[in-house]
Design a protein around this motif. Structure first.
Motif, PDB file in Angstrom:
ATOM      1  N   ASN A  72      83.220  28.552-104.419  1.00 45.88           N
ATOM      2  CA  ASN A  72      82.231  28.116-105.410  1.00 45.88           C
ATOM      3  C   ASN A  72      80.851  28.013-104.760  1.00 45.88           C
ATOM      4  N   THR A  77      80.403  32.069-108.180  1.00 48.63           N
ATOM      5  CA  THR A  77      81.829  31.843-107.981  1.00 48.63           C
ATOM      6  C   THR A  77      82.468  33.166-107.577  1.00 48.63           C
ATOM      7  N   SER A 100      87.069  36.736-112.911  1.00 49.14           N
ATOM      8  CA  SER A 100      88.326  36.004-112.796  1.00 49.14           C
ATOM      9  C   SER A 100      89.205  36.627-111.716  1.00 49.14           C
ATOM     10  N   ARG A 443      86.523  26.365-105.216  1.00 46.73           N
ATOM     11  CA  ARG A 443      86.409  25.868-106.582  1.00 46.73           C
ATOM     12  C   ARG A 443      87.408  24.723-106.753  1.00 46.73           C
ATOM     13  N   PRO A 444      87.042  23.635-107.447  1.00 43.47           N
ATOM     14  CA  PRO A 444      87.913  22.451-107.511  1.00 43.47           C
ATOM     15  C   PRO A 444      89.358  22.728-107.899  1.00 43.47           C
ATOM     16  N   ASP A 445      89.591  23.727-108.758  1.00 41.04           N
ATOM     17  CA  ASP A 445      90.965  23.995-109.201  1.00 41.04           C
ATOM     18  C   ASP A 445      91.641  25.104-108.399  1.00 41.04           C
ATOM     19  N   SER A 446      91.023  25.523-107.284  1.00 37.25           N
ATOM     20  CA  SER A 446      91.579  26.625-106.496  1.00 37.25           C
ATOM     21  C   SER A 446      92.170  26.100-105.190  1.00 37.25           C
ATOM     22  N   ALA A 447      93.353  26.591-104.847  1.00 33.32           N
ATOM     23  CA  ALA A 447      93.971  26.282-103.558  1.00 33.32           C
ATOM     24  C   ALA A 447      93.618  27.373-102.555  1.00 33.32           C
TER      25      ALA A 447
END
Length: 466
Positions: A72, A77, A100, A443-447
């Motif tokens: 991010n 992104t 995406s 990104r906060p929701d990415s591992a």
């Protein structure tokens, strides 16, 4: 460079002749003299093969996994992809900024078990799943990773697989977003120059005219920003003569700050019709812009041609075009003065090299659009180094302090030095991820490259002919 080769070349006190070459192969003088013709060629071939990393046997290399980690603020992104193999080699690629990661993940089942050294074969298998702009991101990201893996397996940099290089340093141009005043914009651009940048680009457009009475003509109630969702010919927004004069003066004040000598390109004018584009381009002629970018969507080739033929300001497009064919159409029509592919949309390294060569054959120069992480950046650097008619590569992250820290170069060289990217000699793309820094900017929701078994067996009958 391989140690066996370096041992022959670094010792500048000795000439490397036929006898010393065969001595490197482990042959005595008599044996060396006895080798001629095919035998000598076989011996030379064995020597080259000796330089290949035996941790990887290229002919037996297979793809075993594909995972993603989404960065991010780089400044966009950016999904980074990692392709694993059965021999421990890892290939890095990147889905285009703002796209995406799914564009790459749904291709995983199509590439598992493939030998990544067969870059063109894999690309032809998956290119049907690409489309203009961000929708090409998965195909292009996987192609980058294949090139990285092939280079690592065979021990050569990506530029070598593209036919060799024309330059050791790649000129960068600095993108600079729109500021409120020309003084502020000029100071920002001058700061780029002080950092060694030798080619500039700035945004300027109808947003600057929002509070200029009589600068724009448009339907009552139209929102300038809302026009970004409507293609240029259909917004009904026009720039008045007053607005044209105001913008010309704005650019002129910037030129007073940075001078007329340095190339200055431009972008992001707002969604205006073709006639306003022509008026604006003509007004910019006295400021000697390097190019005006994406004045109307690239699909409207006839409109681009109309603008190009109406001004001496160079007209450029291409960052959203997928594959060579549409570039060739614009070039053949004479619709543009320059092209501007984004490698992460155009088709990857090999396809972008083909695009550049086609433009070269028709006397058209190529700049390159880029706004991602150092992974995609290095893919662009290798392609730019191998393309003769290359002009400059965009650097969109000069204001991101941790951007270069996302990777480590294999050679230990810096990514950027005094406004130029250094072309590496290391195998593949020449970089590896810095895990600690990447994890700090996910990104906060990415591992960080979590397993993706849900994409292992996604199947369909992909054939598009009977």
């Amino acid at each position: 460079m391989k140690p066996a080769v370096r041992s022959m070349l670094d010792d500048t006190t000795l000439a490397v002749d036929r006898r010393s070459f065969f001595k490197t192969l482990g042959l005595g003088a008599a044996g060396a003299m006895a080798l001629t013709g095919e035998a000598a060629a076989d011996a030379a071939g064995n020597f080259v093969q000796a330089g290949v990393k035996r941790a990887s046997e290229p002919s037996a290399l297979k793809i075993t996994d594909l995972r993603v980690a989404v960065v991010n603020g780089a400044p966009m992104t950016c999904p980074i992809i990692r392709v694993d193999t059965n021999q421990g080699l890892v290939g890095w690629g990147e889905v285009r900024d703002g796209a995406s990661e799914t564009y790459a993940l749904f291709l995983k089942s199509r590439v598992l078990g493939e030998n990544p050294c067969n870059v063109d074969r894999i690309f032809r298998k998956i290119k049907q799943f690409g489309a203009p702009a961000r929708q090409a991101g998965g195909v292009c990201g996987i192609e980058m990773a294949m090139m990285d893996l092939a280079g690592k397996a065979w021990g050569v940099p990506c530029w070598q697989m593209l036919g060799g290089k024309f330059r050791d340093r790649v000129r960068l141009y600095a993108d600079t977003t729109e500021r409120e005043t020309p003084k502020e914009q000029g100071q920002m651009l001058k700061a780029r120059m002080d950092r060694g940048i030798t080619f500039l680009k700035q945004d300027f457009g109808i947003g600057l005219l929002r509070n200029v009475p009589g600068g724009l003509s448009m339907p009552l109630g139209t929102d300038i920003g809302g026009g970004q969702k409507v293609m240029h010919p259909f917004t009904g927004i026009q720039i008045t003569d007053k607005g044209i004069a105001w913008l010309s003066d704005w650019v002129g004040q910037i030129r007073e700050t940075i001078g007329m000598e340095i190339p200055l390109a431009s972008d992001h004018y707002g969604h205006i019709g073709v006639n306003s584009c022509i008026k604006l381009a003509r007004a910019m002629e006295k400021w000697n812009l390097a190019w005006m970018e994406d004045m109307v969507p690239w699909e409207f080739a006839d409109l681009l041609k109309q603008i190009t033929e109406s001004t001496t300001t160079p007209i450029l497009t291409g960052e959203d075009i997928y594959l060579k064919e549409d570039f060739a159409r614009l070039i053949n029509m004479g619709a543009v003065d320059m092209i501007h592919p984004d490698l992460a949309s155009a088709g990857g390294l090999i396809e972008t090299k083909k695009i550049g060569d086609y433009a070269m054959e028709h006397g058209v120069a190529m700049a390159m659009h880029f706004a991602g992480t150092p992974i995609s950046f290095m893919a662009n650097v290798h392609c730019a180094a191998a393309t003769e008619n290359f002009v400059a590569l965009e650097h969109h992250s000069l204001d991101v302090p941790w951007w270069e820290d996302l990777v480590r170069t294999t050679s230990g060289q810096p990514l950027v030095e005094k406004g130029f990217a250094i072309v590496p000699d290391a195998p593949g793309l020449g970089v590896d991820l810095n895990e600690e820094v990447v994890k700090q900017h996910l990104r906060p929701d990415s591992a960080y490259f979590k397993p993706t078994p849900e994409w292992d067996k996604e199947r369909s009958n992909d054939r598009h002919w009977s």
